[in-house]
Write a protein that holds these residues in place. Structure first.
Motif, PDB file in Angstrom:
ATOM      1  N   GLY A 115      -9.983   0.900  14.437  1.00  0.00           N
ATOM      2  CA  GLY A 115      -8.837   1.089  15.579  1.00  0.00           C
ATOM      3  C   GLY A 115      -7.696   1.720  15.355  1.00  0.00           C
ATOM      4  N   ASP A 116      -7.810   2.710  14.118  1.00  0.00           N
ATOM      5  CA  ASP A 116      -6.817   3.439  13.962  1.00  0.00           C
ATOM      6  C   ASP A 116      -5.454   2.716  13.491  1.00  0.00           C
ATOM      7  N   LYS A 117      -5.786   1.769  12.929  1.00  0.00           N
ATOM      8  CA  LYS A 117      -4.707   0.611  12.365  1.00  0.00           C
ATOM      9  C   LYS A 117      -4.316   0.990  10.929  1.00  0.00           C
ATOM     10  N   GLU A 118      -3.054   1.343  10.549  1.00  0.00           N
ATOM     11  CA  GLU A 118      -2.833   1.373   9.284  1.00  0.00           C
ATOM     12  C   GLU A 118      -2.507   0.026   8.464  1.00  0.00           C
ATOM     13  N   ARG A 119      -2.695   0.245   7.182  1.00  0.00           N
ATOM     14  CA  ARG A 119      -2.197  -1.050   6.508  1.00  0.00           C
ATOM     15  C   ARG A 119      -2.011  -0.654   4.991  1.00  0.00           C
ATOM     16  N   LEU A 120      -0.921  -1.364   4.319  1.00  0.00           N
ATOM     17  CA  LEU A 120      -0.705  -1.218   2.927  1.00  0.00           C
ATOM     18  C   LEU A 120      -1.496  -2.173   2.202  1.00  0.00           C
ATOM     19  N   ILE A 121      -1.990  -1.622   1.097  1.00  0.00           N
ATOM     20  CA  ILE A 121      -2.928  -2.571   0.102  1.00  0.00           C
ATOM     21  C   ILE A 121      -2.242  -2.459  -1.096  1.00  0.00           C
ATOM     22  N   PRO A 122      -2.269  -3.563  -1.933  1.00  0.00           N
ATOM     23  CA  PRO A 122      -2.175  -3.352  -3.371  1.00  0.00           C
ATOM     24  C   PRO A 122      -3.121  -2.751  -3.979  1.00  0.00           C
ATOM     25  N   ILE A 123      -2.753  -2.007  -5.347  1.00  0.00           N
ATOM     26  CA  ILE A 123      -4.003  -1.647  -6.078  1.00  0.00           C
ATOM     27  C   ILE A 123      -3.683  -1.667  -7.615  1.00  0.00           C
ATOM     28  N   GLY A 124      -4.761  -1.849  -8.209  1.00  0.00           N
ATOM     29  CA  GLY A 124      -4.526  -2.226  -9.625  1.00  0.00           C
ATOM     30  C   GLY A 124      -4.498  -1.083 -10.624  1.00  0.00           C
ATOM     31  N   THR A 125      -4.136  -1.664 -11.761  1.00  0.00           N
ATOM     32  CA  THR A 125      -3.557  -0.493 -12.793  1.00  0.00           C
ATOM     33  C   THR A 125      -4.623   0.421 -13.108  1.00  0.00           C
ATOM     34  N   SER A 126      -5.934  -0.114 -13.376  1.00  0.00           N
ATOM     35  CA  SER A 126      -7.152   0.890 -13.549  1.00  0.00           C
ATOM     36  C   SER A 126      -7.322   1.750 -12.732  1.00  0.00           C
ATOM     37  N   ALA A 127      -7.287   1.389 -11.344  1.00  0.00           N
ATOM     38  CA  ALA A 127      -7.733   2.211 -10.152  1.00  0.00           C
ATOM     39  C   ALA A 127      -6.536   3.473 -10.309  1.00  0.00           C
ATOM     40  N   ILE A 128      -5.284   2.959 -10.349  1.00  0.00           N
ATOM     41  CA  ILE A 128      -4.203   3.912 -10.350  1.00  0.00           C
ATOM     42  C   ILE A 128      -4.544   5.074 -11.421  1.00  0.00           C
ATOM     43  N   ARG A 129      -4.766   4.347 -12.649  1.00  0.00           N
ATOM     44  CA  ARG A 129      -4.839   5.517 -13.652  1.00  0.00           C
ATOM     45  C   ARG A 129      -6.135   6.361 -13.438  1.00  0.00           C
TER      46      ARG A 129
END
Length: 298
Positions: free
Chosen positions: A171-185
């Motif tokens: 539905g084209d809705k935006e959301r903010l999601i936490p992301i873990g350290t491993s994925a960030i790296r």
């Protein structure tokens, strides 16, 4: 006449209901069947009564359609009559009392942490796409993304300094999601050491994950990446990108996460959709009990 209504209905589904092209086409397909059924009986949609629609659904069921397919047809027909009501083409909605067939919802396939690790271990980092694929797996599992959310992930939607990403969901809705350290790296390694060397197509300058030609990845490409890694890892389950999303949610619930928080992260409109993972949790616990309890089998 019917085609004119179908075109207006199509616009309503796409623009006002923000449905995907695939869902819109499915609804149009089912309403065309309804029109054919009504034409055979020389009825217009203004004359339709509840018994007519019940008979229509019975005729569908007689073709051997599954309960899920019947429910989809019913959903399409109900949406069409709601549309007619909004357009004031009818005064009453004859679908209000139509009952949906009872659905048996199969539990989705879930990967263990060890299976996900084994898939990651099979990534060939000697190839340019190796780091990209590692980042894809880590992000999908870390954040529980739908494949469309992954392929639409933008550089401008990365807030890695505060451990958040912004995605555009259903539905084209935006959301903010936490992301873990491993994925960030893994994102940073891909962005700073691999993506910067790809000749980016102008329309994809803000897209995070690119194909070899500098365009955005397709859903099929992500599907093939996941299937190939599962095959190399010797995983015999029926794996697809959504499996990582199911695994993300199941592992959270299994470890005691609040269901509302999981709902928010997954972007589910209803908590009942998220509750499937409590059933998965119970199924997992039963499997553990069967396997390890000395008196389970008497």
């Amino acid at each position: 006449m019917s085609e004119a209504y179908l075109k207006s209905f199509q616009s309503y589904l796409s623009l006002e209901r923000s449905m995907s092209p695939h869902t819109v086409e499915a609804y149009l397909h089912d309403v065309r069947f309804l029109f054919a059924y009504l034409n055979e009986r020389e009825l217009s949609f203004r004359q339709v009564q509840l018994p007519d629609l019940q008979e229509f659904l019975v005729s569908f069921a007689a073709t051997g359609l599954s309960a899920n397919s019947q429910a989809r047809v019913l959903s399409g027909v109900k949406s069409f009559f709601r549309f007619l009501l909004l357009e004031r083409e009818i005064d009453d909605d004859p679908t209000q009392l139509l009952e949906s067939p009872k659905l048996t919802r199969p539990l989705p396939v879930v990967l263990s942490v060890e299976e996900i690790d084994s898939m990651i271990a099979c990534i060939d980092h000697s190839k340019p796409e190796g780091q990209r694929n590692r980042a894809i797996i880590e992000v999908m599992y870390s954040c529980g993304l739908r494949v469309s959310e992954l392929t639409g992930l933008q550089l401008s939607g990365l807030f890695l300094d505060i451990d958040l990403i912004r995605v555009r969901g259903k539905g084209d809705k935006e959301r903010l999601i936490p992301i873990g350290t491993s994925a960030i790296r893994q994102i940073e390694l891909y962005r700073d050491a691999v993506r910067c060397h790809v000749p980016v197509q102008p329309s994809c300058s803000d897209v995070l994950f690119l194909n070899r030609r500098g365009g955005s990845l397709s859903r099929v490409s992500v599907f093939n990446i996941i299937k190939d890694l599962a095959l190399k890892a010797g995983i015999r389950k029926n794996i697809h990108p959504h499996t990582l999303r199911h695994s993300f949610a199941t592992h959270l619930v299994t470890n005691g996460a609040d269901l509302r928080a999981v709902q928010e992260m997954l972007g589910h409109k209803s908590i009942t959709t998220t509750e499937i993972y409590t059933h998965l949790d119970k199924a997992y616990l039963r499997t553990v009990l069967e396997q390890f309890h000395p008196r389970y089998h008497g």
